[in-house]
Design a protein around this motif. Sequence first.
Motif, PDB file in Angstrom:
ATOM      1  N   ASP A  23       0.812  -1.222   0.000  1.00  0.00           N
ATOM      2  CA  ASP A  23       0.000   0.000   0.000  1.00  0.00           C
ATOM      3  C   ASP A  23       0.844   1.269   0.000  1.00  0.00           C
ATOM      4  N   GLY A  24       2.167   1.100   0.036  1.00  0.00           N
ATOM      5  CA  GLY A  24       3.054   2.243  -0.043  1.00  0.00           C
ATOM      6  C   GLY A  24       3.163   3.073   1.214  1.00  0.00           C
ATOM      7  N   THR A  25       2.556   2.635   2.310  1.00  0.00           N
ATOM      8  CA  THR A  25       2.589   3.422   3.546  1.00  0.00           C
ATOM      9  C   THR A  25       3.850   3.130   4.346  1.00  0.00           C
ATOM     10  N   ASP A  26       4.165   4.035   5.211  1.00  0.00           N
ATOM     11  CA  ASP A  26       5.292   3.857   6.122  1.00  0.00           C
ATOM     12  C   ASP A  26       4.827   2.949   7.259  1.00  0.00           C
ATOM     13  N   PRO A  27       5.481   1.800   7.474  1.00  0.00           N
ATOM     14  CA  PRO A  27       5.037   0.889   8.542  1.00  0.00           C
ATOM     15  C   PRO A  27       5.088   1.524   9.924  1.00  0.00           C
ATOM     16  N   MET A  28       5.909   2.554  10.086  1.00  0.00           N
ATOM     17  CA  MET A  28       5.958   3.221  11.377  1.00  0.00           C
ATOM     18  C   MET A  28       4.629   3.930  11.682  1.00  0.00           C
ATOM     19  N   GLU A  29       3.880   4.260  10.634  1.00  0.00           N
ATOM     20  CA  GLU A  29       2.565   4.851  10.853  1.00  0.00           C
ATOM     21  C   GLU A  29       1.645   3.872  11.580  1.00  0.00           C
ATOM     22  N   THR A  30       1.763   2.593  11.246  1.00  0.00           N
ATOM     23  CA  THR A  30       0.964   1.577  11.940  1.00  0.00           C
ATOM     24  C   THR A  30       1.358   1.502  13.403  1.00  0.00           C
ATOM     25  N   MET A  31       2.658   1.589  13.678  1.00  0.00           N
ATOM     26  CA  MET A  31       3.120   1.553  15.062  1.00  0.00           C
ATOM     27  C   MET A  31       2.547   2.747  15.843  1.00  0.00           C
ATOM     28  N   HIS A  32       2.556   3.920  15.227  1.00  0.00           N
ATOM     29  CA  HIS A  32       1.984   5.110  15.868  1.00  0.00           C
ATOM     30  C   HIS A  32       0.485   4.920  16.106  1.00  0.00           C
ATOM     31  N   MET A  33      -0.197   4.333  15.139  1.00  0.00           N
ATOM     32  CA  MET A  33      -1.635   4.122  15.261  1.00  0.00           C
ATOM     33  C   MET A  33      -1.947   3.207  16.441  1.00  0.00           C
ATOM     34  N   PHE A  34      -1.169   2.160  16.610  1.00  0.00           N
ATOM     35  CA  PHE A  34      -1.380   1.256  17.736  1.00  0.00           C
ATOM     36  C   PHE A  34      -1.098   1.956  19.062  1.00  0.00           C
ATOM     37  N   ALA A  35      -0.030   2.746  19.103  1.00  0.00           N
ATOM     38  CA  ALA A  35       0.320   3.450  20.342  1.00  0.00           C
ATOM     39  C   ALA A  35      -0.738   4.482  20.719  1.00  0.00           C
ATOM     40  N   VAL A  36      -1.260   5.202  19.743  1.00  0.00           N
ATOM     41  CA  VAL A  36      -2.288   6.205  20.005  1.00  0.00           C
ATOM     42  C   VAL A  36      -3.563   5.538  20.504  1.00  0.00           C
ATOM     43  N   SER A  37      -3.966   4.445  19.863  1.00  0.00           N
ATOM     44  CA  SER A  37      -5.167   3.742  20.296  1.00  0.00           C
ATOM     45  C   SER A  37      -5.009   3.212  21.714  1.00  0.00           C
ATOM     46  N   ALA A  38      -3.811   2.703  22.036  1.00  0.00           N
ATOM     47  CA  ALA A  38      -3.561   2.221  23.398  1.00  0.00           C
ATOM     48  C   ALA A  38      -3.760   3.341  24.404  1.00  0.00           C
ATOM     49  N   ALA A  39      -3.165   4.496  24.137  1.00  0.00           N
ATOM     50  CA  ALA A  39      -3.308   5.632  25.052  1.00  0.00           C
ATOM     51  C   ALA A  39      -4.764   6.043  25.197  1.00  0.00           C
ATOM     52  N   ASP A  40      -5.499   6.027  24.082  1.00  0.00           N
ATOM     53  CA  ASP A  40      -6.908   6.407  24.123  1.00  0.00           C
ATOM     54  C   ASP A  40      -7.747   5.448  24.973  1.00  0.00           C
ATOM     55  N   HIS A  41      -7.266   4.207  25.097  1.00  0.00           N
ATOM     56  CA  HIS A  41      -7.994   3.195  25.864  1.00  0.00           C
ATOM     57  C   HIS A  41      -7.390   2.969  27.249  1.00  0.00           C
ATOM     58  N   GLY A  42      -6.527   3.881  27.685  1.00  0.00           N
ATOM     59  CA  GLY A  42      -5.983   3.802  29.036  1.00  0.00           C
ATOM     60  C   GLY A  42      -4.918   2.746  29.227  1.00  0.00           C
ATOM     61  N   VAL A  43      -4.274   2.353  28.144  1.00  0.00           N
ATOM     62  CA  VAL A  43      -3.211   1.337  28.200  1.00  0.00           C
ATOM     63  C   VAL A  43      -1.867   2.038  28.052  1.00  0.00           C
ATOM     64  N   GLN A  44      -0.982   1.820  29.007  1.00  0.00           N
ATOM     65  CA  GLN A  44       0.286   2.548  29.036  1.00  0.00           C
ATOM     66  C   GLN A  44       1.411   1.867  28.260  1.00  0.00           C
ATOM     67  N   GLU A  45       1.274   0.554  28.034  1.00  0.00           N
ATOM     68  CA  GLU A  45       2.363  -0.183  27.392  1.00  0.00           C
ATOM     69  C   GLU A  45       1.766  -1.355  26.629  1.00  0.00           C
ATOM     70  N   ILE A  46       2.253  -1.559  25.396  1.00  0.00           N
ATOM     71  CA  ILE A  46       1.743  -2.664  24.590  1.00  0.00           C
ATOM     72  C   ILE A  46       2.894  -3.511  24.064  1.00  0.00           C
ATOM     73  N   THR A  47       2.577  -4.751  23.757  1.00  0.00           N
ATOM     74  CA  THR A  47       3.534  -5.638  23.115  1.00  0.00           C
ATOM     75  C   THR A  47       2.879  -6.222  21.870  1.00  0.00           C
ATOM     76  N   ILE A  48       3.523  -6.037  20.734  1.00  0.00           N
ATOM     77  CA  ILE A  48       3.066  -6.658  19.497  1.00  0.00           C
ATOM     78  C   ILE A  48       3.545  -8.106  19.512  1.00  0.00           C
ATOM     79  N   THR A  49       2.622  -9.036  19.326  1.00  0.00           N
ATOM     80  CA  THR A  49       2.961 -10.465  19.404  1.00  0.00           C
ATOM     81  C   THR A  49       2.375 -11.170  18.174  1.00  0.00           C
ATOM     82  N   GLU A  50       2.989 -10.929  17.025  1.00  0.00           N
ATOM     83  CA  GLU A  50       2.433 -11.511  15.802  1.00  0.00           C
ATOM     84  C   GLU A  50       2.548 -13.030  15.815  1.00  0.00           C
ATOM     85  N   HIS A  51       1.616 -13.688  15.117  1.00  0.00           N
ATOM     86  CA  HIS A  51       1.629 -15.148  15.020  1.00  0.00           C
ATOM     87  C   HIS A  51       2.892 -15.617  14.302  1.00  0.00           C
ATOM     88  N   VAL A  52       3.524 -16.625  14.863  1.00  0.00           N
ATOM     89  CA  VAL A  52       4.795 -17.089  14.315  1.00  0.00           C
ATOM     90  C   VAL A  52       4.639 -17.661  12.913  1.00  0.00           C
TER      91      VAL A  52
END
Length: 281
Positions: A23-52
Motif C-alpha cells: 500500500d506504499g505506507t510507512d510501517p511506522m505509521e501503523t506503530m503510531h496508530m497502535f500506540a495512540v489507540s492504546a493511550a486512548d484506551h488507558g493502556v500505558q504499554e503494549i507488546t506486538i505479538t504476531e503469530h509465528v
Amino acid sequence: MLDYHMHVENYYPFGRSPDDRPDGTDPMETMHMFAVSAADHGVQEITITEHVYHFVQAKDIVDRPWSDALCFYDMDYYVELLQSARRAGLPIKTGIEMDYIEGKEPVIERIVEGYPWDFVLGSVHWIGDWGFDLVSMADEWDRRSVDQAYRDYFRLLGQAVQTGCFDSMSHPDLIKVRGHMPEGDVTDLYETFAEQVSGQDGLCVEISSAGIRKPVGRIYPERPLLEACARRGISITTASDAHFVEDIGRDFDQVKSLASACGYGEAMSFDRRRATPVPIE
C-alpha cells in the motif's frame, strides 16, 4: 494497564523486506496508530505479538496447507521495526506468539533464542491436524468428545510449558473458544497445569479479554483455573489479543475484576524477557 498480546496482521505494515509494502505506507505509521489507540484506551504499554506462522524463518513450525499463503513476513525486519518504534519513544515492546506444535520443539527453541525478544507468548491452537478454534474446522467438534478435547488440549499445553521457552501462556483455556464447555469435572486439568507452570521459574499466565468477543463469550481463563495459579504464586500478564486497534484494552474492566477476585494486584511488564511488576489500576 498493560496489553501484552496483539496482532498487526490486518494492517499489513511490513512484508518480506522494507521495500515490500503493497500500500506504499510507512510501517511506522501503523506503530503510531497502535500506540495512540492504546493511550486512548488507558493502556500505558503494549507488546506486538504476531503469530509465528506468518514468518518465513519459522515456516517449519506450523506446516499446514493453509499456512503457505500466510507465510510472508521477514522476522528480522519485524524485530527491527518494533525496536525502531521503541527507540522513537513509543511504548511498544517486541514480542511473538509462538504456536506450540508437538515435535517442533527444536525449531521453536531456535526462533525463541535467535532474536532479541522482550516477550514470548506460548499458545496451543492445534490438536494434531485439528485447528479447534478455526471456523473452517468447527464441524469437527460434532465428531469429538468435548471432555477428551479438553484433556488433549491440556496435555499439549503442559508440554508447551515444559519446554521452558515462554514468558507467559496465552489464553490458557482457549479450548473453550467456540463455546464447548466440559461436561465432567476438569479441576485436575487446571491443577496440573498450574503445577506445571509453577515449576518454570518466572513463567506467567495470561488473563485475556479476547474470549468475550468469541462464540464462548467468556474471559480467559475460567476463575477456578486462575485461582489454581494464584495459590501457587504464579504471576499474570494482561491482554486483549487485539487484531484491530479499536480492541486494544477492550473489556479490561473484566480483566481487572477477575484479577482482583483472585488476589492479583499487579501484572508483569517485560523488557528483554525480564519481568517487572506493575500495579493494576
